[in-house]
Design a protein around this motif. Sequence first.
Motif, mmCIF file in Angstrom:
data_model
loop_
_atom_site.group_PDB
_atom_site.id
_atom_site.type_symbol
_atom_site.label_atom_id
_atom_site.label_comp_id
_atom_site.label_asym_id
_atom_site.label_seq_id
_atom_site.Cartn_x
_atom_site.Cartn_y
_atom_site.Cartn_z
ATOM 1 N N ILE A 182 54.505 33.733 28.793
ATOM 2 C CA ILE A 182 54.187 34.070 27.394
ATOM 3 C C ILE A 182 55.381 34.735 26.716
ATOM 4 C CG2 ILE A 182 52.792 35.610 25.943
ATOM 5 C CD1 ILE A 182 50.443 35.060 27.822
ATOM 6 N N LEU A 183 56.082 35.605 27.440
ATOM 7 C CA LEU A 183 57.235 36.308 26.882
ATOM 8 C C LEU A 183 58.313 35.329 26.433
ATOM 9 C CD1 LEU A 183 58.783 38.944 26.319
ATOM 10 C CD2 LEU A 183 59.455 38.977 28.722
ATOM 11 N N VAL A 184 58.664 34.394 27.290
ATOM 12 C CA VAL A 184 59.708 33.430 26.958
ATOM 13 C C VAL A 184 59.226 32.462 25.882
ATOM 14 C CG1 VAL A 184 61.143 31.572 27.854
ATOM 15 C CG2 VAL A 184 60.811 33.645 29.193
ATOM 16 N N ALA A 185 57.963 32.035 25.966
ATOM 17 C CA ALA A 185 57.418 31.134 24.938
ATOM 18 C C ALA A 185 57.416 31.806 23.571
ATOM 19 C CB ALA A 185 56.000 30.712 25.327
ATOM 20 N N SER A 186 57.066 33.092 23.528
ATOM 21 C CA SER A 186 57.068 33.833 22.263
ATOM 22 C C SER A 186 58.484 33.944 21.703
ATOM 23 C CB SER A 186 56.487 35.235 22.458
ATOM 24 O OG SER A 186 55.149 35.182 22.893
ATOM 25 N N THR A 187 59.453 34.191 22.581
ATOM 26 C CA THR A 187 60.854 34.279 22.153
ATOM 27 C C THR A 187 61.313 32.968 21.537
ATOM 28 O OG1 THR A 187 61.291 35.845 23.955
ATOM 29 C CG2 THR A 187 63.198 34.846 22.893
ATOM 30 N N ALA A 195 48.194 36.281 22.220
ATOM 31 C CA ALA A 195 49.579 35.842 22.421
ATOM 32 C C ALA A 195 49.657 34.319 22.521
ATOM 33 C CB ALA A 195 50.157 36.484 23.677
ATOM 34 N N SER A 196 48.710 33.714 23.228
ATOM 35 C CA SER A 196 48.687 32.251 23.367
ATOM 36 C C SER A 196 48.443 31.575 22.017
ATOM 37 C CB SER A 196 47.608 31.830 24.371
ATOM 38 O OG SER A 196 47.837 32.414 25.635
ATOM 39 N N LEU A 197 47.556 32.176 21.216
ATOM 40 C CA LEU A 197 47.292 31.637 19.875
ATOM 41 C C LEU A 197 48.547 31.691 19.020
ATOM 42 C CD1 LEU A 197 45.239 30.560 17.805
ATOM 43 C CD2 LEU A 197 44.683 32.942 17.230
ATOM 44 N N PHE A 198 49.285 32.796 19.111
ATOM 45 C CA PHE A 198 50.530 32.936 18.356
ATOM 46 C C PHE A 198 51.524 31.847 18.752
ATOM 47 C CE2 PHE A 198 54.898 34.508 18.262
ATOM 48 C CZ PHE A 198 55.043 34.796 16.916
#
Length: 506
Positions: free
Chosen positions: A443-448, A16-19
């Motif tokens: 991670i959830l908010v960063a991915s969004t 997830a961090s890599l994404f």
Amino acid sequence: MDKSDRSVFKISVGIASLFVLIGVLIPDQLGQAMSVAQAFMLESFGWFYQLVATFFLVFAIFLIFSKYGKIKLGKPDSKPEFNRPTWFAMLFSAGMGIGLLFYGVSEPIAHFSSPPMGEGSTEQSAIVGMRYTWLHWGLHAWAIYAVVALALAYQKFRKGAPGLMSATLYPVLGEKVKGPIGQTVDVVAVFATLFGVAASLGLGSQQINAGLEYLFGIPNNFMVQMIIMSIITVLFIISANTGISRGIKLLSNVNMSLATLLFFAMLILGPTLFLLNMFTTSLGSYVQNVALMGLRLSPFDGDEAAFTQGWTVFYWAWWVSWTPFVGMFIARVSKGRTIKEFMIAVLLVPTLVCALWFTVFGGTGIYLELIQGLNVSGQGLETALFYVYQQLPFGIILSILTVALITTFFITSADSATFVLGMQTTGGDLNPPNRVKITWAIILVASTIVLMASGGLAGLQTAIIVSALPLTFIVLVMCYGLIKGLNQDLKEERHGTAKGKGKKVA
């Protein structure tokens, strides 16, 4: 956490961090790659999603009338934790979310103006538009949730297994679920949940921004949406750290109250008689055409095929991606229910709620355009609801209530998601450590934000479709495992009965 649990957490967080890092460094390239992936997945696997969604509905109906219907989700003498009205209310709340507010007006009006077949903006397209909205949020969707929730509840309450997606495969894989195969299943479930919830958070921030623009003239752009997400992130981290029994319960009660108030306000202030007639007509049209719509692909018409891929297939993938999230919630509140009662309630209660909601909100939008000549369909997806409010009495009050409700839905969804993600990556721990929940919140908010920056709504859709595909295969195996486990239960029950009778005779 034991070694296996730490592996799931580390692998999930690492990927997830890599994404997120890729999205920050090369957002344009990520957006292009996701566009290619989306086109490929929709064109190549649309048929698969249609067949699978239909299979889950048939499978759910089969379980209602099967020999397994009397089996309890728990030990034979288990009693339900909640009385039936409270349980129904909880299932009702599972059907409520940001999506109902975002798409409540915009989806029926979009299908009305651009239907999958025939001419748009007509009386006939109004019925077609409503029944396709019901398709996307109706029996197929809740069958997908019901199957996964049943498998989770069965393993958790009857077999004493942890509340993990991998645990549902125990009847098929045995002890292998505790090794690399099980870890892979849980990692897939984590990413499906992550991207599925990210889509809702993205929609929520867009609509909060649209409401603030309507109420206070605040600009509607990505930067404002990032600020909104940042503020709400702090709020839901605070909520998540108060524990599920306090934070989520309090917000869920607020959500239910505000949603019920909004629903009845729209029903009374809107064209009430038209909406009641619309509901009745749409119900007949939906029942008559549900099987055909659920398998429609239109191989000879590119426009119709594009509609199915962009709407129906996207929704099937979205609902699959949400199954670890919604499934765990439904499973958690359903201990002691029989399989028959569980399936009937989970299929019908939320489906009815969604049908009524879309009829009242979407039907009001259709009425304003078809009967009064207003341009509701010309509004953006996130602004259509507020445009409808402008045409009704007390529109400002309705808008304020809606922004408040979207905000609490946003917090509740993110709050619940961090809990589920934490549980999935700590071996099913019902009280995951705060540091784990905070990690997933960030991670959830960063991915969004990354998905919105690299592709907007299309980027969110692509992430869902791609992440849901491997999970779909897992859910299919889960169905086989469920039947295998239930058969074993019945076999042991018959054996135990026969053995007991033999002792009695002796």
